[in-house]
Design a protein around this motif. Sequence first.
Motif, mmCIF file in Angstrom:
data_model
loop_
_atom_site.group_PDB
_atom_site.id
_atom_site.type_symbol
_atom_site.label_atom_id
_atom_site.label_comp_id
_atom_site.label_asym_id
_atom_site.label_seq_id
_atom_site.Cartn_x
_atom_site.Cartn_y
_atom_site.Cartn_z
ATOM 1 N N THR A 83 7.190 -8.023 22.455
ATOM 2 C CA THR A 83 8.483 -8.485 22.976
ATOM 3 C C THR A 83 8.470 -9.997 23.212
ATOM 4 O O THR A 83 9.454 -10.689 22.930
ATOM 5 C CB THR A 83 8.821 -7.744 24.284
ATOM 6 O OG1 THR A 83 8.861 -6.347 23.996
ATOM 7 C CG2 THR A 83 10.170 -8.172 24.837
ATOM 8 N N ALA A 84 7.361 -10.519 23.700
ATOM 9 C CA ALA A 84 7.251 -11.963 23.921
ATOM 10 C C ALA A 84 7.314 -12.707 22.601
ATOM 11 O O ALA A 84 7.945 -13.760 22.484
ATOM 12 C CB ALA A 84 5.951 -12.279 24.653
ATOM 13 N N PHE A 87 10.914 -12.863 21.626
ATOM 14 C CA PHE A 87 11.654 -13.850 22.422
ATOM 15 C C PHE A 87 11.349 -15.264 21.918
ATOM 16 O O PHE A 87 12.255 -16.086 21.747
ATOM 17 C CB PHE A 87 11.286 -13.744 23.904
ATOM 18 C CG PHE A 87 11.875 -12.559 24.621
ATOM 19 C CD1 PHE A 87 13.086 -12.009 24.223
ATOM 20 C CD2 PHE A 87 11.222 -12.006 25.717
ATOM 21 C CE1 PHE A 87 13.636 -10.915 24.902
ATOM 22 C CE2 PHE A 87 11.760 -10.921 26.404
ATOM 23 C CZ PHE A 87 12.974 -10.375 25.994
ATOM 24 N N LEU A 98 8.534 -18.102 29.067
ATOM 25 C CA LEU A 98 7.881 -16.793 29.110
ATOM 26 C C LEU A 98 6.719 -16.835 30.087
ATOM 27 O O LEU A 98 5.855 -17.719 29.994
ATOM 28 C CB LEU A 98 7.375 -16.410 27.720
ATOM 29 C CG LEU A 98 8.444 -16.293 26.630
ATOM 30 C CD1 LEU A 98 7.804 -15.887 25.297
ATOM 31 C CD2 LEU A 98 9.511 -15.273 27.038
ATOM 32 N N LEU A 100 3.433 -15.002 31.056
ATOM 33 C CA LEU A 100 2.507 -14.067 30.408
ATOM 34 C C LEU A 100 1.165 -14.069 31.142
ATOM 35 O O LEU A 100 0.862 -15.020 31.880
ATOM 36 C CB LEU A 100 2.271 -14.504 28.947
ATOM 37 C CG LEU A 100 3.527 -14.656 28.070
ATOM 38 C CD1 LEU A 100 3.150 -15.239 26.707
ATOM 39 C CD2 LEU A 100 4.231 -13.315 27.905
ATOM 40 N N VAL A 183 11.379 -15.477 32.041
ATOM 41 C CA VAL A 183 11.225 -14.041 31.781
ATOM 42 C C VAL A 183 9.758 -13.650 31.845
ATOM 43 O O VAL A 183 8.915 -14.284 31.196
ATOM 44 C CB VAL A 183 11.775 -13.682 30.377
ATOM 45 C CG1 VAL A 183 11.648 -12.185 30.115
ATOM 46 C CG2 VAL A 183 13.217 -14.112 30.242
ATOM 47 N N VAL A 185 6.924 -11.042 30.828
ATOM 48 C CA VAL A 185 6.720 -10.023 29.796
ATOM 49 C C VAL A 185 5.289 -9.502 29.867
ATOM 50 O O VAL A 185 4.340 -10.289 29.923
ATOM 51 C CB VAL A 185 6.952 -10.586 28.365
ATOM 52 C CG1 VAL A 185 6.933 -9.443 27.341
ATOM 53 C CG2 VAL A 185 8.262 -11.362 28.262
ATOM 54 N N ASP A 186 5.142 -8.176 29.888
ATOM 55 C CA ASP A 186 3.820 -7.579 29.665
ATOM 56 C C ASP A 186 4.004 -6.356 28.769
ATOM 57 O O ASP A 186 5.102 -6.139 28.242
ATOM 58 C CB ASP A 186 3.097 -7.260 30.981
ATOM 59 C CG ASP A 186 3.766 -6.152 31.785
ATOM 60 O OD1 ASP A 186 4.723 -5.525 31.265
ATOM 61 O OD2 ASP A 186 3.345 -5.913 32.927
ATOM 62 N N TRP A 190 9.938 -6.134 30.117
ATOM 63 C CA TRP A 190 10.302 -7.523 30.442
ATOM 64 C C TRP A 190 11.274 -7.536 31.609
ATOM 65 O O TRP A 190 11.931 -6.531 31.904
ATOM 66 C CB TRP A 190 10.905 -8.217 29.224
ATOM 67 C CG TRP A 190 12.183 -7.594 28.722
ATOM 68 C CD1 TRP A 190 12.298 -6.476 27.936
ATOM 69 C CD2 TRP A 190 13.511 -8.047 28.982
ATOM 70 N NE1 TRP A 190 13.620 -6.207 27.696
ATOM 71 C CE2 TRP A 190 14.397 -7.160 28.308
ATOM 72 C CE3 TRP A 190 14.048 -9.114 29.701
ATOM 73 C CZ2 TRP A 190 15.781 -7.309 28.358
ATOM 74 C CZ3 TRP A 190 15.438 -9.268 29.728
ATOM 75 C CH2 TRP A 190 16.277 -8.368 29.060
ATOM 76 N N GLN A 191 11.382 -8.694 32.236
ATOM 77 C CA GLN A 191 12.182 -8.819 33.448
ATOM 78 C C GLN A 191 12.553 -10.285 33.668
ATOM 79 O O GLN A 191 11.696 -11.161 33.547
ATOM 80 C CB GLN A 191 11.331 -8.325 34.613
ATOM 81 C CG GLN A 191 12.070 -8.099 35.882
ATOM 82 C CD GLN A 191 11.153 -7.416 36.893
ATOM 83 O OE1 GLN A 191 10.355 -6.547 36.528
ATOM 84 N NE2 GLN A 191 11.234 -7.829 38.120
ATOM 85 N N ALA A 207 15.007 -7.981 22.458
ATOM 86 C CA ALA A 207 13.873 -7.112 22.804
ATOM 87 C C ALA A 207 14.048 -5.711 22.225
ATOM 88 O O ALA A 207 13.080 -5.041 21.882
ATOM 89 C CB ALA A 207 13.716 -7.030 24.320
ATOM 90 N N PRO A 211 15.921 -4.588 30.373
ATOM 91 C CA PRO A 211 14.941 -5.113 31.323
ATOM 92 C C PRO A 211 14.501 -4.035 32.294
ATOM 93 O O PRO A 211 15.242 -3.081 32.546
ATOM 94 C CB PRO A 211 15.708 -6.218 32.054
ATOM 95 C CG PRO A 211 17.149 -5.881 31.877
ATOM 96 C CD PRO A 211 17.262 -5.157 30.575
#
Length: 308
Positions: A83-84, A87, A98, A100, A183, A185-186, A190-191, A207, A211
């Motif tokens: 997802t990252a 993005f 991002l 991470l 954002v 992301v893991d 994502w959030q 994505a 979220p």
Amino acid sequence: MSTRTPALDLLRPDLEQAIAILRAGGVVAMPTETVYGLAADARNADAVAEVFALKQRPLDHPLIVHLARADDVADWAAAVPETARRFGAAAWPGPLTLVLAARDEVPRQVTGGQDTVALRVPDHPLARALIAGSGGALVAPSANRFGQLSPSCAEHVLQGFGDAPPPVLDGGPCRVGIESTVVFVDDAGWQILRPGHWTADALERIAGTPPRPAGSTAPRAPGQLASHYAPRTPLVLCADRATLQALETPYDAVLELSSDPQAAAAALYDTLHRLDASGARRILAQLPPNTPDWAAVRDRLTRAATPA
Ligand code: AMP
Ligand code: MG
């Protein structure tokens, strides 16, 4: 007839001079498409410490690492979830940050002591040239004292630090005008930690997943204080036009926002700086609608209005 002499204005370095300052471990305010950032070499502990000191920023508030190329994320992130990657491919270079999982060697001074690191590839040509020319990774929190209005042009930076401003690489007014969307992301999803130019709707389309609900799993996002981005003049938010008109006195200034969210964001800090300097007793503003496209402007206005 005039011979050109080298620029000696230490407050207005050109690109080459700004690169030299950063390579020597100094601090320079740089233009980005979001707001002006107080830039320093992210790998130089003394330079990063100077950024915290100049901003009077608490040491547990993490900094965003600005990179010249999306590929450089691998030097900082322990892993880049799919997802990252999406993005980054869609938004970089541009106003998306991002957060991470950080590699072990990332200085915890930069991450505010956390095991996550915030990464962004800005798209302002001078920012990219400065990053590439000075070692490839710059921290660059907004170039203002902690809690105050963010700078969207060089003059705001020079005015914001009183009689000891940092040198400013002048790149003109900022195109986006408010800070990046942040954002987390893991592998689980994502959030959004901070709203910005990239809306939740747009990110969800990229994505392919919604979220995760706010709260629970995301890392702390210090800097998301109730009071932030604030003018010195009290800012009073009104739910509608009628309330605003009922409150307004000849001593007040009214913040007029464009009906287009992106145009409103681009003008927001410049207008607040101007009204703050106008001598008005209060700034009155009507809060825009509670819809995803207005989330970033509502967020900044709400924090600017909360008394410290
Ligand atoms: P700025 O002061 O505009 O550079 O914004 C930096 C913001 O990014 C912080 O206030 C946090 O909300 C967020 N942030 C940066 N690094 C991290 C991190 N490692 N973990 C969580 N949030 C972060
Ligand atoms: Mg800031």
